[in-house]
Enzyme design. Structure first.
Site, mmCIF file in Angstrom:
data_model
loop_
_atom_site.group_PDB
_atom_site.id
_atom_site.type_symbol
_atom_site.label_atom_id
_atom_site.label_comp_id
_atom_site.label_asym_id
_atom_site.label_seq_id
_atom_site.Cartn_x
_atom_site.Cartn_y
_atom_site.Cartn_z
ATOM 1 N N ASP A 1 -12.805 7.767 10.022
ATOM 2 C CA ASP A 1 -12.472 7.327 8.541
ATOM 3 C C ASP A 1 -12.549 5.851 8.224
ATOM 4 O O ASP A 1 -11.849 5.130 7.671
ATOM 5 C CB ASP A 1 -10.997 7.665 8.213
ATOM 6 N N GLY B 1 3.499 7.907 3.291
ATOM 7 C CA GLY B 1 4.403 6.923 3.316
ATOM 8 C C GLY B 1 4.004 5.578 2.690
ATOM 9 O O GLY B 1 2.976 5.486 1.987
ATOM 10 N N LYS C 1 4.930 0.349 8.277
ATOM 11 C CA LYS C 1 4.487 1.464 7.629
ATOM 12 C C LYS C 1 5.411 2.489 7.699
ATOM 13 O O LYS C 1 5.873 2.832 8.827
ATOM 14 C CB LYS C 1 3.272 2.015 8.384
ATOM 15 N N GLY D 1 0.715 -1.256 -0.273
ATOM 16 C CA GLY D 1 -0.075 -0.090 0.122
ATOM 17 C C GLY D 1 0.861 1.231 0.029
ATOM 18 O O GLY D 1 2.092 1.339 0.345
ATOM 19 N N GLU D 2 0.326 2.202 -0.450
ATOM 20 C CA GLU D 2 0.949 3.578 -0.672
ATOM 21 C C GLU D 2 -0.071 4.703 -0.137
ATOM 22 O O GLU D 2 -0.934 4.672 -0.863
ATOM 23 C CB GLU D 2 1.638 3.896 -1.902
ATOM 24 N N THR E 1 -0.540 9.159 1.648
ATOM 25 C CA THR E 1 0.057 10.529 1.516
ATOM 26 C C THR E 1 1.491 10.683 2.156
ATOM 27 O O THR E 1 2.374 11.112 1.675
ATOM 28 C CB THR E 1 -1.029 11.506 2.365
#
Length: 301
Positions: A129, A18, A35, A13-14, A16
């Site tokens: 979120d 890192g 992370k 995953g990528e 904002t």
């Protein structure tokens, strides 16, 4: 160096701030998630979202919340060491796109989501979120809340908060209308949207803007009226000329969902946040009778 202890296996995953990697601990053989957060010397050091996430995850220890094992801070990078889970819910749903999740799997995932968010709310934390990408699942079918970068603690009275939270498709009408005095109910709206997505395999309200998002909500649930939601009139972005829509029959959207499930769904998606069901009450809903009975029998044995 500490980071030499890990062998990167894959980028998973990528975001904002890192990149997230699947990695192997060379000493223990454990599979973990790293992370890695880039630190820009010109900025003010560690991003506030990372500081908040670290602080909250050290505080929140629960079977349905991802475990943060360690934090490594170097001059150029901050590395958060998490337990590794095989999927996020979005990837899990995509992998099962040809066949909807069976009724019990939906129920089990929803119950675990509620269990995790109830623990957060009980400890005065708003996630802010909730979405399928932030719910992780392991090979045993255990679901865990992740990504607490937008989460924050709240007190009484609730202070003014930013409405610029929650990914658009999972954002409640009160937030879309600019509410700054929201409560745990914003998370519960997101839970309702995720519930629907698990059943159909598609986002419930896939808006392209805040205006479009509200219109999609009104098209399904009907345009709210001041009589049923008096607080709407006081919200900063409320407009008296919203398109007038009648509510649709949601049972046609979920033809295989039994009445208790439909009832719970509608309790999640109440316009008036004061009427939205709490995580604690949702876990006791008749929709979960099968799971609740199983838990009682386990305690007896």
């Amino acid at each position: 160096m500490f980071t030499d202890r890990f062998e990167k296996l894959a980028k998973i995953g990528e975001g904002t701030y890192g990149t997230v990697y699947k990695a192997k601990d060379k000493e223990t053989g454990d599979i973990l998630a790293l992370k890695k957060i880039r630190l820009d010397a010109e900025d003010e050091g560690i991003p506030s979202t990372a500081i908040r996430e670290i602080a909250l995850l050290k505080q929140l220890q629960h079977p349905n919340i991802v475990r943060l094992y360690d934090v490594v801070h170097t001059e150029k990078r901050l590395t958060l060491v998490f337990e590794y889970l095989d999927y996020d819910l979005k990837k899990y749903l995509d992998a099962h796109a040809d066949k909807p999740l069976d009724a019990y799997t939906v129920k089990a995932f929803l119950f675990q989501l509620l269990s995790g968010i109830y623990y957060c709310h009980k400890n005065r934390v708003l996630h802010r979120d909730l979405k399928p990408q932030n719910l992780l699942i392991n090979s045993q079918g255990q679901l865990k809340l992740a990504d607490f970068g937008l989460a924050r603690e709240f007190g009484i009275p609730v202070r003014s908060l930013t409405p610029e939270v929650v990914t658009l498709w999972y954002r409640s009408p009160d937030l879309l209308m600019g509410s700054k005095n929201y409560t745990t109910a914003i998370d519960m709206w997101s839970v309702g949207c995720i519930f629907a997505e698990m059943i159909t395999g598609k986002p419930l309200f896939a808006g392209t803007s805040e205006k479009d998002q509200l219109l999609k909500i009104f098209t399904l649930l009907g345009t709210p009226k001041p009589e049923s939601w008096p607080g709407m009139l006081k919200l900063p972005h409320y407009k008296p000329d919203y398109p007038k829509c009648d509510p649709r029959d949601v049972s046609k959207l979920f033809p295989n969902l039994p009445k208790p499930g439909l009832d719970l769904f509608l309790h999640f998606l109440q316009y008036d946040s004061d009427r939205r069901i709490t995580a604690k009450d949702a876990m006791a809903h008749p929709y979960f009778a099968e799971i609740l009975n199983a838990q009682k029998n386990m305690k007896k044995s």
